[in-house]
Scaffold this active site. Structure first.
Site, PDB file in Angstrom:
ATOM      1  N   CYS A 164     -18.439  -8.027 -26.125  1.00 49.39           N
ATOM      2  CA  CYS A 164     -19.695  -8.373 -25.450  1.00 49.39           C
ATOM      3  C   CYS A 164     -20.305  -7.201 -24.695  1.00 49.39           C
ATOM      4  O   CYS A 164     -21.520  -6.977 -24.751  1.00 49.39           O
ATOM      5  CB  CYS A 164     -19.472  -9.552 -24.499  1.00 49.39           C
ATOM      6  SG  CYS A 164     -18.017  -9.369 -23.436  1.00 49.39           S
ATOM      7  N   GLY A 180     -16.556 -14.102 -19.438  1.00 50.77           N
ATOM      8  CA  GLY A 180     -15.906 -13.276 -20.443  1.00 50.77           C
ATOM      9  C   GLY A 180     -14.432 -13.610 -20.597  1.00 50.77           C
ATOM     10  O   GLY A 180     -13.817 -13.276 -21.610  1.00 50.77           O
ATOM     11  N   HIS A 212     -23.336 -10.043 -18.087  1.00 51.31           N
ATOM     12  CA  HIS A 212     -22.714  -8.740 -17.829  1.00 51.31           C
ATOM     13  C   HIS A 212     -23.801  -7.720 -17.475  1.00 51.31           C
ATOM     14  O   HIS A 212     -24.887  -7.717 -18.075  1.00 51.31           O
ATOM     15  CB  HIS A 212     -21.980  -8.229 -19.072  1.00 51.31           C
ATOM     16  CG  HIS A 212     -20.737  -8.984 -19.412  1.00 51.31           C
ATOM     17  ND1 HIS A 212     -20.215  -9.996 -18.646  1.00 51.31           N
ATOM     18  CD2 HIS A 212     -19.886  -8.848 -20.477  1.00 51.31           C
ATOM     19  CE1 HIS A 212     -19.108 -10.456 -19.208  1.00 51.31           C
ATOM     20  NE2 HIS A 212     -18.890  -9.777 -20.322  1.00 51.31           N
TER      21      HIS A 212
END
Length: 341
Positions: A132, A163, A244
């Site tokens: 990711c 995550g 993120h």
């Protein structure tokens, strides 16, 4: 005539997001199967906001023959055991785990960056979805690399607890609640307290002192974008539920001003430039959550190196970092290789 699509790991965070995005983007499927482990058999899962649901089937007994595409979001063990079986049955596999990413016969694809790699999928009938944190970074780097050739990247990540899956999100919630009410804080998923804290450690440590998450960013960027690019990463878990963020410093072979970079990023596929030099003139994970774009802010010259830039990059890791990228690969498959109707 549409495709027959199976989502493996349909009850997990990424699997559910895959179902949502398939519906949201009106992916042309005739049949959609939600597949999961035996403990989830019969569980009803929603297909986006269509109002329709489907019951989960058992992965152990699922017959991949006759299915066109399998989106795997069930981890490396499931990918190891079942992805080759699906491929052998003629089903194209798009795997979200790390298992096949560095396999030389398996393409690692971000459609905005290296769509031509889809042609390599005929070798194993398996395509890897990148990590990711790598996915959002290479979307931002690709147009800049095309313009001025990147030599070196130094990146620090601020990665949300999603995550680490549902367990990570639950731990942040439970620890935050415990702190507010004065209960003892329990640590299970993470190595240290994550609530009101940051942890510079994601995945296992390697012999050179880096973590596997940091190693992934290095080798995946090289495979997707350019093997000549040098990458140094520090990956940090932060107390954010979804999204993120990355602070990226880039050194180029050729001169590229901040203003030129902004113009390029404003038009780049998958990028959304939000860069006002004022209070709030940037994007944070809260604004990026639920969106598919890679947001870029704080673009500025880096005077510490020749031909240097710094920027801030934010994306929803469950979408562009996982589910959306997988569905985009499926769309690319449809255009380049499978072609029905």
């Amino acid at each position: 005539m549409g495709y027959r699509v199976a989502v493996i790991g349909a009850t997990g965070n990424v699997g559910r997001e895959m179902l949502n995005i398939l519906a949201e983007r009106e992916f042309p499927y005739d049949e959609l199967a939600a597949v999961a482990s035996s403990r989830s058999v019969g569980t009803e899962v929603e297909i986006g906001e269509t109002g329709r649901t489907t019951k989960c089937r058992n992965l152990e007994h699922f017959d991949f023959a006759g299915w066109d595409i399998a989106l795997f979001a069930a981890g490396s063990d499931a990918a190891k055991n079942y992805a080759p079986k699906a491929a052998a049955a003629g089903c194209m596999v798009i795997d979200n785990s790390s298992l096949y990413r560095m396999d030389p016969d398996v393409p690692l694809i971000v459609p905005e960056v290296n769509p031509e790699a889809i042609l390599e999928a005929t070798k194993r009938k398996i395509i890897a979805n990148p990590n990711c944190s790598t996915a959002q970074m290479v979307v931002a780097l690709k147009p800049l690399h095309d313009a001025a050739t990147i030599r070196r990247v130094v990146v620090s990540t601020y990665q949300s607890v999603s995550g680490a899956g549902k367990a990570g999100m639950d731990e942040l919630f439970e620890q935050s609640r415990a702190i507010f009410v004065g209960d003892q804080v329990a640590t299970k998923t993470f190595t240290k307290q994550i609530a009101f804290n940051v942890i510079p450690h994601i995945d296992v440590f390697l012999d050179d002192g880096s973590t596997k998450e940091e190693w992934k960013m290095v080798v995946e960027t090289k495979k997707i974008l350019d093997p000549k690019i040098k990458v140094q990463a520090t990956c940090v878990r932060v107390p954010v539920f979804v999204g993120h963020a990355e602070s990226i410093n880039i050194e180029f072979e050729h001169e590229l001003s901040a203003e030129q970079a902004q113009d390029i990023l404003r038009e780049a596929p998958g990028c959304m430039l939000v860069d006002k030099r004022e209070d709030g003139g940037y994007v944070t994970p809260v604004e990026a959550a639920g969106d598919g774009a890679t947001y870029i802010s704080r673009v500025r010259d880096d005077p510490t190196v020749e031909n240097g830039l710094a920027l801030w990059c934010v994306s929803d890791n469950l979408r562009k970092g996982a589910a959306l990228n997988a569905v985009q690969i499926a769309e690319l498959l449809g255009r380049r290789l499978l072609k029905k109707g």
